[in-house]
Design a protein around this motif. Structure first.
Motif, PDB file in Angstrom:
ATOM      1  N   PHE A 198       0.852  -1.190   0.000  1.00 58.57           N
ATOM      2  CA  PHE A 198       0.000   0.000   0.000  1.00 58.57           C
ATOM      3  C   PHE A 198       0.890   1.243   0.000  1.00 58.57           C
ATOM      4  CE2 PHE A 198      -3.071  -3.080   0.808  1.00 58.57           C
ATOM      5  CZ  PHE A 198      -4.332  -2.571   1.068  1.00 58.57           C
ATOM      6  N   HIS A 199       0.450   2.295  -0.669  1.00 58.15           N
ATOM      7  CA  HIS A 199       1.231   3.529  -0.683  1.00 58.15           C
ATOM      8  C   HIS A 199       1.254   4.201   0.688  1.00 58.15           C
ATOM      9  CE1 HIS A 199       0.222   3.087  -5.039  1.00 58.15           C
ATOM     10  NE2 HIS A 199       1.494   3.448  -5.147  1.00 58.15           N
ATOM     11  N   GLU A 200       0.154   4.095   1.413  1.00 57.11           N
ATOM     12  CA  GLU A 200       0.059   4.688   2.743  1.00 57.11           C
ATOM     13  C   GLU A 200      -0.976   3.919   3.546  1.00 57.11           C
ATOM     14  OE1 GLU A 200       1.209   6.022   5.541  1.00 57.11           O
ATOM     15  OE2 GLU A 200       2.036   7.576   4.197  1.00 57.11           O
ATOM     16  N   ALA A 201      -0.893   4.014   4.864  1.00 55.51           N
ATOM     17  CA  ALA A 201      -1.853   3.369   5.753  1.00 55.51           C
ATOM     18  C   ALA A 201      -1.826   4.091   7.093  1.00 55.51           C
ATOM     19  CB  ALA A 201      -1.514   1.894   5.937  1.00 55.51           C
ATOM     20  N   PHE A 202      -2.931   3.979   7.853  1.00 49.92           N
ATOM     21  CA  PHE A 202      -2.957   4.598   9.181  1.00 49.92           C
ATOM     22  C   PHE A 202      -3.760   3.735  10.148  1.00 49.92           C
ATOM     23  CE2 PHE A 202      -6.569   6.523   6.925  1.00 49.92           C
ATOM     24  CZ  PHE A 202      -7.604   6.429   7.853  1.00 49.92           C
ATOM     25  N   ASN A 203      -3.414   3.876  11.430  1.00 46.19           N
ATOM     26  CA  ASN A 203      -4.087   3.187  12.523  1.00 46.19           C
ATOM     27  C   ASN A 203      -5.256   4.062  12.974  1.00 46.19           C
ATOM     28  OD1 ASN A 203      -4.930   2.041  14.926  1.00 46.19           O
ATOM     29  ND2 ASN A 203      -2.871   1.779  15.766  1.00 46.19           N
ATOM     30  N   TYR A 204      -6.477   3.655  12.647  1.00 41.62           N
ATOM     31  CA  TYR A 204      -7.636   4.502  12.939  1.00 41.62           C
ATOM     32  C   TYR A 204      -7.842   4.706  14.438  1.00 41.62           C
ATOM     33  CZ  TYR A 204     -10.405   0.344  14.133  1.00 41.62           C
ATOM     34  OH  TYR A 204     -10.871  -0.802  14.735  1.00 41.62           O
ATOM     35  N   LYS A 205      -7.319   3.780  15.252  1.00 39.60           N
ATOM     36  CA  LYS A 205      -7.490   3.911  16.698  1.00 39.60           C
ATOM     37  C   LYS A 205      -6.631   5.037  17.278  1.00 39.60           C
ATOM     38  CE  LYS A 205      -8.770  -0.928  17.501  1.00 39.60           C
ATOM     39  NZ  LYS A 205      -8.413  -2.199  18.177  1.00 39.60           N
ATOM     40  N   GLU A 207      -6.202   7.907  15.581  1.00 43.50           N
ATOM     41  CA  GLU A 207      -6.606   9.139  14.905  1.00 43.50           C
ATOM     42  C   GLU A 207      -7.800   9.751  15.627  1.00 43.50           C
ATOM     43  OE1 GLU A 207      -4.987  10.540  12.555  1.00 43.50           O
ATOM     44  OE2 GLU A 207      -3.667   8.924  11.876  1.00 43.50           O
ATOM     45  N   PRO A 208      -7.606  10.849  16.348  1.00 43.54           N
ATOM     46  CA  PRO A 208      -8.735  11.474  17.058  1.00 43.54           C
ATOM     47  C   PRO A 208      -9.765  12.086  16.106  1.00 43.54           C
ATOM     48  CG  PRO A 208      -6.769  12.842  17.231  1.00 43.54           C
ATOM     49  CD  PRO A 208      -6.337  11.552  16.601  1.00 43.54           C
ATOM     50  N   ASP A 209      -9.338  12.371  14.868  1.00 44.45           N
ATOM     51  CA  ASP A 209     -10.228  12.985  13.883  1.00 44.45           C
ATOM     52  C   ASP A 209     -10.034  12.264  12.549  1.00 44.45           C
ATOM     53  OD1 ASP A 209     -11.435  14.630  11.917  1.00 44.45           O
ATOM     54  OD2 ASP A 209     -11.209  16.395  13.190  1.00 44.45           O
ATOM     55  N   LEU A 210     -10.979  11.384  12.197  1.00 43.59           N
ATOM     56  CA  LEU A 210     -10.851  10.607  10.963  1.00 43.59           C
ATOM     57  C   LEU A 210     -10.899  11.492   9.726  1.00 43.59           C
ATOM     58  CD1 LEU A 210     -13.122   7.533  11.834  1.00 43.59           C
ATOM     59  CD2 LEU A 210     -10.624   7.573  11.691  1.00 43.59           C
ATOM     60  N   ASN A 211     -11.654  12.563   9.798  1.00 45.05           N
ATOM     61  CA  ASN A 211     -11.734  13.493   8.678  1.00 45.05           C
ATOM     62  C   ASN A 211     -10.349  14.078   8.371  1.00 45.05           C
ATOM     63  OD1 ASN A 211     -13.218  15.170   6.718  1.00 45.05           O
ATOM     64  ND2 ASN A 211     -12.731  16.853   8.112  1.00 45.05           N
ATOM     65  N   LYS A 212      -9.636  14.484   9.408  1.00 47.18           N
ATOM     66  CA  LYS A 212      -8.292  15.033   9.215  1.00 47.18           C
ATOM     67  C   LYS A 212      -7.327  13.973   8.703  1.00 47.18           C
ATOM     68  CE  LYS A 212      -8.522  18.825  12.561  1.00 47.18           C
ATOM     69  NZ  LYS A 212      -7.963  19.399  13.820  1.00 47.18           N
ATOM     70  N   ALA A 213      -7.479  12.741   9.186  1.00 50.67           N
ATOM     71  CA  ALA A 213      -6.606  11.658   8.732  1.00 50.67           C
ATOM     72  C   ALA A 213      -6.769  11.419   7.241  1.00 50.67           C
ATOM     73  CB  ALA A 213      -6.907  10.378   9.511  1.00 50.67           C
ATOM     74  N   LEU A 214      -8.011  11.447   6.777  1.00 47.02           N
ATOM     75  CA  LEU A 214      -8.265  11.223   5.350  1.00 47.02           C
ATOM     76  C   LEU A 214      -7.794  12.408   4.509  1.00 47.02           C
ATOM     77  CD1 LEU A 214     -11.772   9.529   5.559  1.00 47.02           C
ATOM     78  CD2 LEU A 214      -9.614   8.441   4.955  1.00 47.02           C
ATOM     79  N   ALA A 232     -18.611   5.862  11.790  1.00 43.82           N
ATOM     80  CA  ALA A 232     -17.850   7.104  11.725  1.00 43.82           C
ATOM     81  C   ALA A 232     -16.892   7.131  10.544  1.00 43.82           C
ATOM     82  CB  ALA A 232     -17.078   7.302  13.034  1.00 43.82           C
ATOM     83  N   MET A 233     -16.355   5.973  10.175  1.00 41.53           N
ATOM     84  CA  MET A 233     -15.436   5.930   9.036  1.00 41.53           C
ATOM     85  C   MET A 233     -16.167   6.285   7.737  1.00 41.53           C
ATOM     86  SD  MET A 233     -12.303   5.499   8.112  1.00 41.53           S
ATOM     87  CE  MET A 233     -11.381   4.452   9.250  1.00 41.53           C
ATOM     88  N   LEU A 234     -17.338   5.719   7.530  1.00 39.93           N
ATOM     89  CA  LEU A 234     -18.112   6.033   6.335  1.00 39.93           C
ATOM     90  C   LEU A 234     -18.459   7.520   6.294  1.00 39.93           C
ATOM     91  CD1 LEU A 234     -19.722   5.359   3.792  1.00 39.93           C
ATOM     92  CD2 LEU A 234     -21.610   4.610   5.265  1.00 39.93           C
ATOM     93  N   ASP A 235     -18.837   8.078   7.439  1.00 36.96           N
ATOM     94  CA  ASP A 235     -19.175   9.499   7.499  1.00 36.96           C
ATOM     95  C   ASP A 235     -17.985  10.363   7.069  1.00 36.96           C
ATOM     96  OD1 ASP A 235     -21.532  10.766   7.910  1.00 36.96           O
ATOM     97  OD2 ASP A 235     -21.267  11.100  10.046  1.00 36.96           O
ATOM     98  N   ALA A 236     -16.792  10.034   7.568  1.00 36.02           N
ATOM     99  CA  ALA A 236     -15.597  10.803   7.222  1.00 36.02           C
ATOM    100  C   ALA A 236     -15.241  10.647   5.749  1.00 36.02           C
ATOM    101  CB  ALA A 236     -14.430  10.366   8.099  1.00 36.02           C
ATOM    102  N   VAL A 237     -15.411   9.448   5.224  1.00 32.22           N
ATOM    103  CA  VAL A 237     -15.105   9.216   3.813  1.00 32.22           C
ATOM    104  C   VAL A 237     -16.025  10.043   2.913  1.00 32.22           C
ATOM    105  CG1 VAL A 237     -15.188   7.511   1.950  1.00 32.22           C
ATOM    106  CG2 VAL A 237     -14.096   6.939   4.115  1.00 32.22           C
TER     107      VAL A 237
END
Length: 341
Positions: A198-205, A207-214, A232-237
């Protein structure tokens, strides 16, 4: 040839009782029993197939089947006292069906038991390539048809180190896409980046703000989202999708143990950004299976696809394997080995 013993004790994992919809499954909700016997021949005149189960699939959607529902779903609820069922790989011991011969390897829906008499053979599939591990036939499908990925597009996959996500990411990369995945531990993130490419990946646990992570991973937005999580993940996406984006909904594991599902607030993005969001079932694509099989087997032989399995040895460990899915214990495809050839 059919085994010499005509009758065998058949160990099986059964559901003891239906679960309330709002709690996690426990190992104590299931039990291994060995009270029944099975004849190692199909009934005379039957079109059934008798298989010795070798590998069984362990999947999040099975949680829903452990609860009694008023309205029927696409798969029936499990019946307490009878074997749990899932996709599996088995060896044919006897057959009344002209398409399946003794000694063939097959995959399809089977019971969590040592031997299964399969009477509904519509979706039972003979395995043509036995030069790749037989357990690999319990994984994979749906990305191409719904998402129509194109070179250069930006793809995000949640639960990316799981059975499906790991493969979708690699397929997308082979097609020239930029691929990012999320997972629930640093170990899984390292696996995505260093082993699966994968080009990039993150640990969602973390990330206090999934929107910022994306936004960090996709400053120009997401073209394709392969959905395995929901909530919450779908909402941020949705807030980070690009115009004419596509979302393939494979699963929503974050919602399976909630009596009342989380609401999604950014659905207006579907309209404003002309996003197509579509759910699918593996059974929708059985017609594409043979073509898909040939493509994936070739990828594997050429070393272009890495497939990671999390193996539980023995039926006695099946309840632990299933409950472990919801605690994030598995890395890769969770499967159960009933017997090895």
């Amino acid at each position: 040839m059919v085994m010499e013993e005509e009758v065998m004790v058949n160990r099986k994992v059964v559901l003891k009782h239906h679960l309330p919809p709002d709690r996690m499954p426990k190992e104590s909700d299931m039990e291994l029993v060995a009270t029944d016997t099975v004849r190692l021949r199909v009934p005379s005149g039957s079109m059934a197939v008798l298989v010795k189960n070798l590998y069984l699939s362990c999947d999040p959607y099975m949680r829903s089947r452990m609860t009694k529902h008023d309205e029927p779903s696409y798969v029936p609820d499990f019946v307490p006292g009878t074997p749990i069922s899932s996709h599996g790989v088995g060896k044919v011991l006897d057959s009344g069906h002209p398409d399946f011969k003794v000694g063939d390897y097959v995959w399809g829906m089977t019971g969590w038991e040592e031997y299964s008499l399969i009477t509904s053979t519509e979706h039972l599939i003979k395995i043509n390539h036995t030069d790749v591990p037989l357990s690999y036939y319990i994984g994979i499908l749906g990305f191409y048809e719904i998402c129509s990925p194109k070179k250069g597009e930006h793809v995000f996959i949640s639960a990316a180190s799981g059975a499906v996500g790991q493969l979708v990411g690699q397929f997308a990369k082979l097609m020239g896409c930029y691929v990012v995945g999320s997972a629930g531990s640093d170990e899984k993130v390292n696996l995505l980046k260093n082993k699966l490419g994968f080009h990039e990946a993150f640990n969602y646990k973390k990330e206090p703000d999934l929107n910022k992570a994306l936004k960090r991973c996709f400053p120009e937005g997401i073209d394709i989202y392969f959905e395995n999580v929901g909530g919450a993940m779908l909402d941020a996406v949705l807030a980070n999708m690009r115009l004419n984006g596509r979302i393939a909904v494979c699963g929503m594991i974050s919602q399976y143990n909630l009596g009342k599902h989380d609401g999604v607030h950014n659905l207006l993005a579907l309209i404003a950004k002309c996003i197509r969001m579509q759910g699918f079932l593996v059974s929708n694509y059985y017609k594409c299976y043979r073509e898909f099989e040939e493509k994936v087997v070739q990828y594997m032989k050429e070393g272009k696809i890495v497939y990671i399995e999390d193996i539980a040895e023995g039926l006695e460990n099946a309840p632990s394997a299933l409950t472990g899915l919801f605690a994030g214990r598995n890395v890769g495809k969770q499967l159960i080995v009933v017997a090895r050839e």
